[in-house]
Design an enzyme around this catalytic site. Structure first.
Site, PDB file in Angstrom:
ATOM      1  CG  ASP A 151      -1.846   1.163   1.299  1.00 22.63           C
ATOM      2  OD1 ASP A 151      -2.683   1.297   0.400  1.00 22.63           O
ATOM      3  OD2 ASP A 151      -1.733   1.954   2.253  1.00 22.63           O
ATOM      4  CD  GLU A 193      -2.350   1.895  -3.489  1.00 20.93           C
ATOM      5  OE1 GLU A 193      -3.441   2.234  -3.969  1.00 20.93           O
ATOM      6  OE2 GLU A 193      -2.070   2.007  -2.275  1.00 20.93           O
TER       7      GLU A 193
END
Length: 903
Positions: free
Chosen positions: A504, A534
């Site tokens: 993340d 990400e």
């Protein structure tokens, strides 16, 4: 007074004013914190330690007199115009001409100060109390005062801590070791408990290692199966000297609601289900581009599945129900070509009650408000959360266990789940969130900050915690936070056989830390472990402000994959941040841009459609920098020369560094975004076809293919764009394929509030928009056909950029293209695993058929892919597509994706 005598007195003062033996009763105190010496004085931390000796104070006046005050009881009061009180003493500082280290390039301009050589030996002791930097007037009164951000000093003073092994509890035959890194603590003890809920059985004082900053204790028996907490005495700004009763940052398991850490040797036989040591992931991924991922939430998977026994729904154990609707679905996907399940976070979560959580039962009209009102009422007490609220990184979430009070149960059940997925033909990955913690400071569920205050989080110029990630950002540029992340990933790899990780907000972490992590997990696994994440570039670290980021552009050449927003946004329309009318007006390539304008989308021009088609071609080519094609402007451009905002559209060195997706847990599902962007009167069957177009573009794209669970069953969240805390109601999946749950009420008002007036009319017409079971079955089966087509040939999964440059060629490009048709040829001659001499894929997003030609294919004999020709093929319309070898022309039916092959 001699230097040695002065240092000895300072150490004695620290010891006498601080830690006293921890009585056993303290271990059972219902409070998580005791104030030992109170102080209400608060100061910003505007100064920054650069290393063990140097510090800087941005904005301070150079040439001033600076003194470093210290207090073992955190009692310093430094009021402008008055003299400092409450200090045990002070150090004089010298001006320095040293330049800021690269690590601190973000720090503003100000005087650089140096601790005198004769005082350096005292600093380790002084960091265990309160330090305040004071700018003094000639009369000794305070002109200004600040605390100092300490990470730079601690990393230098305790550099050997980076190599520490056995942090946490380490049980062995006849003894148990405890080790906690807490260099600023004045004393640490470990409380042990024989059970998850009984009173403490003993308390053991821990010894401080001045070399590493770690506290250690050895207990002369194997405490496996018991529980523990630490009592840590630390100085805290605005509170004074406190004793924190805190769980272990390196906990491997816990009791209910994470009140106590669990002592376990994860190699112990009793923590392994039968067959655990022998289980291996399916050998389906030879290269990163082979990965086809299905992102799945443990609770979502089974909580709504009546074919799972009630006591197993929402649990790890549901994956062992081999004949449940959900497991039959996953096994069918694996047979078709799915390689990986990526579980949303399964580490210990901070917000889900593990016992007696609420299970609301909403009801109401399709556009009703009552459903979300009830969900909001129980949002913090219900059983659901996505899991982006990390509490303990190395421990499993207990709410997914059949008995969260038993620290062993969750370990056994998670391992069994991994084995069950392996048996189903699937590898297992997990989503990890090392970029922030659930909470920080002195809150009860703050672990890191209550052990080493102010160290583990990234601080701004005032010393407050940065929160650009939504929560309290961690500082993985700091040695021990990077170590915690890397050690944690190694634990998941070694002890839970995790095959890949999805990080993340990985762009908030240093590339160097991620590369160290890659090496560690590879070594632990004895093979390559795939890392994706990400790579968004934003916040206080944006554009390399603090370090070289693990972001899209900065990871170029690392082999670590990042999600690409290029094709995603072009396919869906607009961007993830859209709201209001723009969310409806900005149509995407598959949902009507120009060729099927909705009520608000008429302002788009043909150039918008052409640009969207080219942007999708970037994704189809794996977003690799040097690949070139003729753009709509008629120019041959490399992908790195095509603009995507202020960045290059092509950013990767190799296709494995790109993750292609059109839907994941964030934002509206693809079905829901299409509800908003397609004309309102679009028939439900056509909406299903549009969904398949999005899945097909992803399947045909070079790189890693990533799908959200339920995309193939037209999953809806009733237009909710942020369902992280929307309960089971808005996150349901129906593995019986009867319902997609569109029109189950207006979504959460707090996250969707200003869009409510726009959402209501769509939900009010749910009966016309909602798919029939036949539409869901079509999308389900079409997805499986797409997986089978991708799996059939490595031409959809080319290994290198050179392969893509040599073998992939787009046609129907340039100014005269038919903009609603994507078309490509991939040469397969001599390529390992190609199985075909070549293939063409075509995607027609228009509502009418189109014919496009490729002169280079004249005279070739191309036939429909065998999957299209099979008796059970889902898309009968695809079978109507044709190729004319004499002219090199393809005719593609409306809203159809099709593949032709050359034998």
């Amino acid at each position: 007074m001699t230097r040695l005598h002065y240092a000895a007195l300072a150490a004695a003062a620290l010891a006498s004013s601080a830690h006293a033996a921890v009585p056993l009763a303290t271990c059972d105190d219902p409070s998580f914190q005791q104030v030992l010496h109170a102080s209400s004085a608060t100061l910003d931390a505007r100064a920054v330690w650069l290393d063990r000796r140097l510090l800087t104070w941005p904005g301070a006046e150079a040439g001033s007199t600076f003194r470093l005050y210290h207090s073992g009881t955190a009692a310093i009061v430094a009021t402008p115009g008055a003299k400092v009180t409450g200090a045990d003493g002070a150090l004089a500082l010298e001006a320095s001409t040293a330049r800021l280290p690269v690590r601190f390039k973000w720090v503003g301009a100000g005087p650089v100060l140096s601790v005198r050589a004769q005082d350096l030996a005292r600093l380790k002791d002084l960091h265990r109390g309160q330090l305040v930097l004071v700018q003094e007037a000639a009369d000794g009164t305070v002109r200004a005062a600040t605390r100092i951000q300490a990470a730079g000093a601690l990393d230098d003073l305790y550099a050997p801590a980076g190599e520490l092994a056995d942090l946490g509890a380490t049980p062995k035959k006849g003894r148990t070791g405890f080790r906690l890194w807490a260099p600023t603590a004045q004393g640490v003890a470990v409380c042990t408990y024989d059970s998850a809920s009984g009173k403490a059985s003993s308390v053991h004082e821990m010894a401080f290692d001045a070399k590493t900053g770690a506290w250690n204790a050895q207990v002369a028996r194997d405490l496996s199966g018991s529980y523990y907490r630490y009592a840590v005495d630390v100085a805290v700004d605005g509170m004074g000297l406190v004793r924190n009763l805190v769980t272990d940052p390196y906990s491997v398991s816990l009791n209910t609601d994470s009140k106590r850490s669990y002592v376990a040797d994860l190699n112990a036989a009793h923590l392994k289900p039968k067959g655990w040591d022998a289980t291996r992931a399916p050998n389906t991924v030879k290269a990163q581009t082979d990965m086809v991922i299905y992102e799945l939430h443990v609770r979502d998977f089974s909580i709504n599945d009546p074919s799972v026994p009630a006591e197993k729904r929402g649990k790890y154990t549901a994956f062992g129900e081999a004949n449940s609707n959900g497991m039959r679905h996953l096994k069918a996907l694996a047979r078709a070509g799915l390689t990986d399940i990526h579980l949303l976070p399964v580490y210990d979560l901070g917000t889900v009650p593990e016992k007696d959580c609420a299970m609301p039962q909403p009801s109401g009209a399709p556009d009703g408000e009552s459903q979300q009102a009830l969900i909001r009422k129980t949002a913090d007490t219900d059983c659901f959360n996505w899991g982006y609220d990390p509490y303990h990184y190395n421990a499993l979430e207990g709410s997914y266990s059949s008995d969260p009070s038993d620290g062993a149960r969750r370990i056994l059940e998670f391992r069994q789940m991994v084995m069950d997925l392996h048996r189903a033909g699937l590898r297992v990955g997990t989503d990890v969130v090392y970029n922030h913690t659930f909470i920080a400071g002195q809150n009860e569920k703050s672990v890191l900050d209550r052990v080493v205050p102010g160290y583990y989080h990234r601080l701004n110029a005032k010393g407050a915690i940065e929160r650009s990630t939504c929560c309290d950002n961690t500082a993985t540029e700091n040695m021990m936070m990077a170590k915690l992340m890397i050690d944690s990933a190694e634990l998941w790899t070694r002890h839970y056989k995790i095959d890949s990780f999805r990080f993340d907000l990985m762009g908030h972490q240093p590339r160097a830390a991620m590369e160290r992590l890659q090496r560690r997990v590879n070594k632990a696994a004895g093979r390559h472990v795939q890392l994706i994440g990400e790579g968004w570039n934003f916040g206080e670290v944006a554009d390399g402000a603090r370090f070289v980021q693990a972001s899209q552009l900065s990871l170029n050449g690392s082999g670590i994959g990042t999600f690409s927003d290029r094709a995603r946004d072009a396919v869906r329309g607009g961007s993830a941040g859209d709201s209001g009318e723009a969310m409806i007006r900005r149509q995407g390539y598959i949902n009507g841009l120009v060729y099927d304008a909705n009520a608000l989308g008429g302002e788009h021009k043909q150039v918008d459609l052409l640009r969207a088609a080219d942007t999708i071609r970037v994704g189809l080519a794996g977003s690799v920098r040097p690949f070139a094609f003729q753009t709509f402007e008629g120019k041959l451009r490399k992908l790195e020369d095509i603009a995507y905002g202020n960045q290059p559209a092509g950013y990767a060195s190799q296709p494995g560094e790109v993750v292609n997706y059109v839907e994941n847990h964030d934002n509206q599902t693809l079905f829901d975004i299409n509800v908003l962007k397609l004309p309102m009167d679009t028939p439900a069957a056509e909406r299903a076809r549009v969904q398949v177009l999005g899945m097909a573009i992803n399947a045909f794209s070079q790189g890693v293919a990533y799908y959200h669970a339920g995309i193939d069953t037209l999953r809806s969240k009733s237009l909710d764009k942020n369902s992280f805390n929307s309960g089971d109601w808005f996150n349901r999946i129906d593995w019986s394929y009867q319902d997609n749950y569109f029109g189950t009420g207006l979504p959460q008002q707090d996250d969707n509030g200003k869009d409510w007036p726009l959402l209501k009319p769509f939900l009010a017409k749910a009966a016309a928009i909602k798919p029939a079971p036949a539409d869901i079955a079509f999308a389900r089966d079409a997805f499986r056909d797409l997986l089978a087509i991708r799996a059939s040939s490595t031409l959809f999964r080319l290994r290198t950029t050179a392969d893509i440059e040599q073998r992939l060629r787009f046609f129907n490009t340039g100014p005269q293209q038919e903009a609603t048709v994507l078309a490509a040829w991939i040469d397969g001659k001599g390529y390992p695993g190609a199985k075909f001499a070549g293939l063409s894929y075509l995607v027609n997003v228009d509502k009418v058929a189109h014919t496009v030609s490729d002169g280079a294919l004249r005279g070739k004999r191309l036939t429909l892919h065998p999957v299209h020709m099979a008796a059970g093929a889902a898309d009968k319309r695809a079978a109507q597509a044709s190729f004319d070898g004499a002219s090199g022309s393809f005719t593609v039916p409306p809203r159809t994706a099709v593949v032709f092959v050359a034998e």
